[in-house]
Design an enzyme around this catalytic site. Structure first.
Site, PDB file in Angstrom:
ATOM      1  N   HIS A 154       0.826  -1.221   0.000  1.00  0.00           N
ATOM      2  CA  HIS A 154       0.000   0.000   0.000  1.00  0.00           C
ATOM      3  C   HIS A 154       0.857   1.267   0.000  1.00  0.00           C
ATOM      4  O   HIS A 154       0.527   2.261   0.640  1.00  0.00           O
ATOM      5  CB  HIS A 154      -0.933  -0.014   1.207  1.00  0.00           C
ATOM      6  N   ASN A 350      -1.832   1.712  13.230  1.00  0.00           N
ATOM      7  CA  ASN A 350      -2.764   2.704  13.788  1.00  0.00           C
ATOM      8  C   ASN A 350      -3.703   1.998  14.748  1.00  0.00           C
ATOM      9  O   ASN A 350      -3.543   0.808  15.012  1.00  0.00           O
ATOM     10  CB  ASN A 350      -3.549   3.430  12.681  1.00  0.00           C
TER      11      ASN A 350
END
Length: 602
Positions: A154, A350
């Site tokens: 990504h 995260n």
């Protein structure tokens, strides 16, 4: 080869040339300034393990419900960080993790799924590693490391942007925000397929697999291509766990039956109590509750509660399955005689994921055409589009406030474990540390030198701290900024200002003292206006330094995601619409002919 590759190669050649001058003794001043290169036997192997959307307290070592004995053992043998922070989204965090630069300077300001099209050509918003920026893999490779990668990437598409163009010798990479864990297929309408690549070429994936096992199998296979000890290696293992779709083998999920039947309020309360006991939350510090739009557990009917509880059983099972895969990697290194000389880093990109993909518009049409269902039977297994949703996400984010997407503590405070040679075992390290600190730390472990031709990193090495030092990496007046799609924060000493965007935030700044109030429950803006103003000025300087671009008027990530998904699906929608029109035209023509023939007979 991409057009950026020659510039990157020039930087690497310059680095190698500088190192050669040092070895040959060219220039006394340069030779004295640079450290002597370590031998390959002295330099450790490095394994960087990144979980996706893992909350601060999800692992057993941090008080989580999931069984993670292999990772917990590494935590006991090394250091656990309790003040580590990252960005609120995956691509920015991964860029910072692998480069040591702020996400804007590295080239990944946000994620492509929520990026306005008009910003895609701006510096820092091209969502690929900028050509002049070196990754940790490139820096270690220049020092003689073998570099391996398996998992979610990504960080840019196409030749030169995939792992093989960013310093990795061998790689199996998912070039998307996520994908199914049981088969090579997309998990949401933004994607038309699951783009897996092996060494930069489209990969031939097994018909059926489980992602955590597949990634470790491929990593160990590539590791075994070279004999033990011939050269040090850097391995980057980027799990899909516990990103949507939340899936796990039933054998793992079943081990948590009944564990979450009390609901999300009970879970958050229990985690807060454990956080106090573990020192993750100061005694007497308050914590926030749930968001105003959160549902009460008791408002769900029995069927809804059962599927909600099962979704968390699968979530815990997915963590345990990933831990078991880590255990197999550890055993393989032990069998190769390389475990004692391996540094492990385990962290998350995260906070926990709140999204509910199942009940979004048109998903009832998309899911069956892509082999997905959402039902209690088989939840988390093949063909199941499972998720935990916003209430569970707020529960597992404890003791923090909010979750992924937001710069509040629930979205950016994450676990970090580092163990191996050079790390004093059994340490608990507080104080502010950040995702940009990981790359310079591992570069120092590997003896990688700074390269004048590449941008200087923003992070600080944690090596001295890991070796037993007590000096914090940031002083009381040092500032640390963060911005992702408007969600922003700035730290200075014990204080933090934070701006959360809609729908949960209002885009306004708030001030907190994290030493006394890590739950962000008491906004000090009115009580300390001068401090707020000074820190806002610090943040403005940060934006100017790294190149934060203003968002379009009326921007929200939810609206942009919907617009981008529609744009990505337009060719398919156009083809479907064309097919429907052709079908209707054909049926109309046949009806017309039938009526005409009937008229003739009459």
């Amino acid at each position: 080869m991409s057009e950026t590759t020659p510039r990157r190669m020039q930087t690497l050649w310059a680095s190698a040339a500088a190192a050669a001058l040092v070895v040959l003794g060219s220039g006394a001043a340069r030779a004295e300034a640079a450290p002597a290169p370590a031998s390959s036997t002295a330099r450790p192997n490095i394994v960087l393990i990144l979980f996706d959307d893992l909350a601060l307290m999800d692992l057993g070592a941090y008080g989580g419900e999931a069984r993670s004995p292999n990772i917990d053992r590494l935590a006991r043998q090394g250091a656990m960080f309790t003040g580590y922070h990252t960005s609120p989204l995956c691509t920015p965090s991964r860029a910072m993790l692998l480069t040591g630069l702020d996400n804007h300077r590295a080239g990944a300001a946000t994620i492509e799924e929520i990026l306005p099209p008009q910003m895609r050509t701006q510096p820092g918003y091209r969502l690929r590693i900028e050509p002049e920026v070196l990754t940790l893999a490139e820096r270690l490779k220049a020092e003689g490391y073998r570099t391996l990668m398996a998992g979610k990437w990504h960080l840019g598409h196409g030749p030169g942007d995939l792992p093989d163009g960013q310093g990795f010798d061998r790689s199996l990479a998912l070039d998307a925000s996520g994908a199914d864990n049981w088969a090579a297929k997309p998990y949401m309408p933004y994607y038309t397929n699951a783009p897996w690549f092996e060494d930069g070429r489209p990969a031939r994936m097994p018909k059926r697999f489980y992602s955590s096992d597949l990634l470790v199998d491929r990593l160990t296979r590539n590791l075994d291509e070279a004999p033990p000890g011939r050269e040090p290696f850097f391995a980057y293992l980027a799990f899909q766990a516990v990103h949507i779709p939340v899936q796990a083998p039933a054998a793992y999920a079943d081990g948590y039956r009944g564990r979450f039947d009390g609901g999300w309020s009970q879970l958050r309360k229990a985690r807060v109590e454990r956080a106090r006991a573990l020192g993750l939350l100061p005694a007497g510090a308050a914590v926030d509750g749930f968001s105003p739009n959160a549902r009460e557990w008791e408002s769900l009917d029995a069927g809804e509660r059962r599927i909600a509880a099962r979704s968390m059983e699968v979530y815990a099972g997915m963590i345990e399955a990933a831990d078991a895969a880590v255990g197999r990697l550890v055993k393989r290194l032990e069998a190769r005689g390389e475990l004692a000389n391996t540094v492990f880093v385990i962290t998350s990109d995260n906070g926990p994921e709140p999204s509910d993909p199942v009940h979004q518009p048109s998903m009832n049409l998309w899911m069956p055409t892509h082999g997905y269902a959402w039902q209690l039977e088989g939840l988390g297994g093949p063909g199941s589009l499972n998720f935990i949703g916003p209430e569970w996400a707020e529960a597992v984010a404890a003791p923090g406030r909010r979750y992924k997407f937001y710069a509040s503590e629930g979205g950016i405070r994450a676990p970090l474990i580092i163990s191996g040679p050079g790390v004093v075992p059994g340490r608990r390290i507080g104080g502010l540390t950040f995702v940009t600190d990981v790359a310079p730390t591992l570069a120092e472990f590997g003896g990688a030198r700074a390269t004048p031709e590449a941008p200087a990193v923003d992070g600080h090495s944690l090596r001295a701290l890991l070796g037993g030092g007590t000096q914090p990496v940031r002083g009381p007046n040092d500032v640390l900024g963060l911005e992702v799609s408007g969600n922003s924060a700035l730290f200075r000493g014990d204080y933090k200002i934070v701006r959360d965007m809609p729908p949960l935030g209002d885009g306004g700044w708030r001030l907190y003292n994290l030493a006394a109030d890590p739950g962000e429950t008491r906004d000090l803006s009115a009580a300390e206006p001068d401090r707020l103003k000074a820190m806002q000025a610090n943040y403005a300087a940060y934006e100017q330094r790294v190149g934060v671009a203003p968002l379009p008027p009326g921007y929200t990530s939810q609206k942009q995601l919907a617009a981008n998904a529609i744009a990505r699906q337009m060719p398919l929608l156009a083809a479907v619409a064309g097919g429907i029109l052709l079908l209707l035209g054909g049926l109309g023509y046949l009806a017309w002919r039938a009526l005409r023939q009937r008229g003739r007979r009459a």
